[in-house]
Scaffold this motif. Structure first.
Motif, PDB file in Angstrom:
ATOM      1  N   ASN A  40       0.816  -1.220   0.000  1.00 55.45           N
ATOM      2  CA  ASN A  40       0.000   0.000   0.000  1.00 55.45           C
ATOM      3  C   ASN A  40       0.843   1.262   0.000  1.00 55.45           C
ATOM      4  O   ASN A  40       0.343   2.347  -0.274  1.00 55.45           O
ATOM      5  CB  ASN A  40      -0.964  -0.012   1.188  1.00 55.45           C
ATOM      6  CG  ASN A  40      -2.041  -1.052   0.992  1.00 55.45           C
ATOM      7  OD1 ASN A  40      -2.706  -1.088  -0.033  1.00 55.45           O
ATOM      8  ND2 ASN A  40      -2.200  -1.929   1.972  1.00 55.45           N
ATOM      9  N   ASN A  42       3.449   1.454  -2.023  1.00 53.88           N
ATOM     10  CA  ASN A  42       3.977   1.490  -3.389  1.00 53.88           C
ATOM     11  C   ASN A  42       3.291   2.598  -4.179  1.00 53.88           C
ATOM     12  O   ASN A  42       2.059   2.716  -4.159  1.00 53.88           O
ATOM     13  CB  ASN A  42       3.746   0.122  -4.040  1.00 53.88           C
ATOM     14  CG  ASN A  42       4.289   0.030  -5.435  1.00 53.88           C
ATOM     15  OD1 ASN A  42       3.758   0.651  -6.357  1.00 53.88           O
ATOM     16  ND2 ASN A  42       5.320  -0.768  -5.618  1.00 53.88           N
ATOM     17  N   ALA A  43       4.077   3.405  -4.886  1.00 55.47           N
ATOM     18  CA  ALA A  43       3.528   4.543  -5.636  1.00 55.47           C
ATOM     19  C   ALA A  43       2.511   4.103  -6.685  1.00 55.47           C
ATOM     20  O   ALA A  43       1.480   4.756  -6.870  1.00 55.47           O
ATOM     21  CB  ALA A  43       4.665   5.321  -6.298  1.00 55.47           C
ATOM     22  N   LYS A  44       2.776   2.987  -7.372  1.00 50.20           N
ATOM     23  CA  LYS A  44       1.839   2.520  -8.399  1.00 50.20           C
ATOM     24  C   LYS A  44       0.522   2.074  -7.769  1.00 50.20           C
ATOM     25  O   LYS A  44      -0.542   2.282  -8.341  1.00 50.20           O
ATOM     26  CB  LYS A  44       2.451   1.379  -9.222  1.00 50.20           C
ATOM     27  CG  LYS A  44       3.512   1.834 -10.190  1.00 50.20           C
ATOM     28  CD  LYS A  44       3.967   0.681 -11.063  1.00 50.20           C
ATOM     29  CE  LYS A  44       5.010   1.135 -12.065  1.00 50.20           C
ATOM     30  NZ  LYS A  44       5.455   0.036 -12.932  1.00 50.20           N
ATOM     31  N   LYS A  46      -0.718   3.261  -4.967  1.00 54.00           N
ATOM     32  CA  LYS A  46      -1.405   4.475  -4.500  1.00 54.00           C
ATOM     33  C   LYS A  46      -2.184   5.143  -5.623  1.00 54.00           C
ATOM     34  O   LYS A  46      -3.288   5.626  -5.415  1.00 54.00           O
ATOM     35  CB  LYS A  46      -0.399   5.464  -3.906  1.00 54.00           C
ATOM     36  CG  LYS A  46       0.090   5.074  -2.542  1.00 54.00           C
ATOM     37  CD  LYS A  46       1.021   6.137  -1.996  1.00 54.00           C
ATOM     38  CE  LYS A  46       1.492   5.782  -0.610  1.00 54.00           C
ATOM     39  NZ  LYS A  46       2.365   6.814  -0.043  1.00 54.00           N
ATOM     40  N   THR A  47      -1.609   5.164  -6.822  1.00 51.25           N
ATOM     41  CA  THR A  47      -2.293   5.817  -7.944  1.00 51.25           C
ATOM     42  C   THR A  47      -3.258   4.883  -8.671  1.00 51.25           C
ATOM     43  O   THR A  47      -4.172   5.346  -9.332  1.00 51.25           O
ATOM     44  CB  THR A  47      -1.278   6.385  -8.966  1.00 51.25           C
ATOM     45  OG1 THR A  47      -0.469   5.337  -9.464  1.00 51.25           O
ATOM     46  CG2 THR A  47      -0.423   7.457  -8.326  1.00 51.25           C
ATOM     47  N   ASN A  48      -3.034   3.567  -8.527  1.00 49.97           N
ATOM     48  CA  ASN A  48      -3.885   2.588  -9.201  1.00 49.97           C
ATOM     49  C   ASN A  48      -4.034   1.356  -8.294  1.00 49.97           C
ATOM     50  O   ASN A  48      -3.237   0.429  -8.379  1.00 49.97           O
ATOM     51  CB  ASN A  48      -3.275   2.190 -10.551  1.00 49.97           C
ATOM     52  CG  ASN A  48      -4.133   1.222 -11.322  1.00 49.97           C
ATOM     53  OD1 ASN A  48      -5.221   0.843 -10.892  1.00 49.97           O
ATOM     54  ND2 ASN A  48      -3.634   0.796 -12.471  1.00 49.97           N
ATOM     55  N   TYR A  51      -3.319  -2.341  -9.067  1.00 50.44           N
ATOM     56  CA  TYR A  51      -1.940  -2.828  -9.187  1.00 50.44           C
ATOM     57  C   TYR A  51      -1.526  -3.656  -7.972  1.00 50.44           C
ATOM     58  O   TYR A  51      -0.525  -4.359  -8.004  1.00 50.44           O
ATOM     59  CB  TYR A  51      -0.991  -1.634  -9.378  1.00 50.44           C
ATOM     60  CG  TYR A  51       0.380  -2.001  -9.886  1.00 50.44           C
ATOM     61  CD1 TYR A  51       0.580  -2.358 -11.219  1.00 50.44           C
ATOM     62  CD2 TYR A  51       1.483  -1.995  -9.041  1.00 50.44           C
ATOM     63  CE1 TYR A  51       1.841  -2.706 -11.689  1.00 50.44           C
ATOM     64  CE2 TYR A  51       2.748  -2.330  -9.502  1.00 50.44           C
ATOM     65  CZ  TYR A  51       2.914  -2.691 -10.825  1.00 50.44           C
ATOM     66  OH  TYR A  51       4.164  -3.032 -11.289  1.00 50.44           O
TER      67      TYR A  51
END
Length: 121
Positions: A40, A42-44, A46-48, A51
């Motif tokens: 949770n 992880n930047a990816k 957070k935005t999606n 993923y």
């Protein structure tokens, strides 16, 4: 009491690496609380949020054929059929505690129940 924490699997299609080698057999381990929490951040993710399963699987798959490192790139490049298979395996092992799968016989298409063998304690 011994607890099985790792399970062998065989992908329906197989991961194809950059050299064209197909990797079908692997090992998945049971998830830990950290495996569920850390992705949770992880930047990816957070935005999606969709993923998340990719990150989770990259953490709990410990072997896949002769692939040196199982990371998100490997999981991203699985065929959809294999990705779905691994998500189902993850859910069954971690949420339901089951080590059997309902699937179809590749020869006759009959519905069968298959045991996922444990690798150890």
């Amino acid at each position: 009491m011994d607890i099985a924490t790792q399970f062998e699997f065989s992908l329906p299609m197989g991961y194809v690496d950059n050299e064209g080698v197909v990797h079908k057999n692997g090992v998945i381990r049971l998830a830990t609380a950290a495996d569920e929490i850390f992705p949770n951040k992880n930047a990816k993710v957070k935005t999606n949020p969709s993923y998340l399963p990719i990150v989770l699987l990259s953490r709990v798959i410990v072997e896949l054929g002769t692939v040196d490192v199982i990371n998100t790139n490997v999981i991203e490049n699985l065929f959809t059929k294999d990705f779905t298979y691994l998500q189902d395996l993850y859910n069954r092992l971690n949420e339901h505690g089951e080590d059997t799968f309902r699937t179809k016989c590749p020869n006759c298409s009959a519905k069968i129940k298959v045991d996922v063998p444990s690798l150890g304690e």
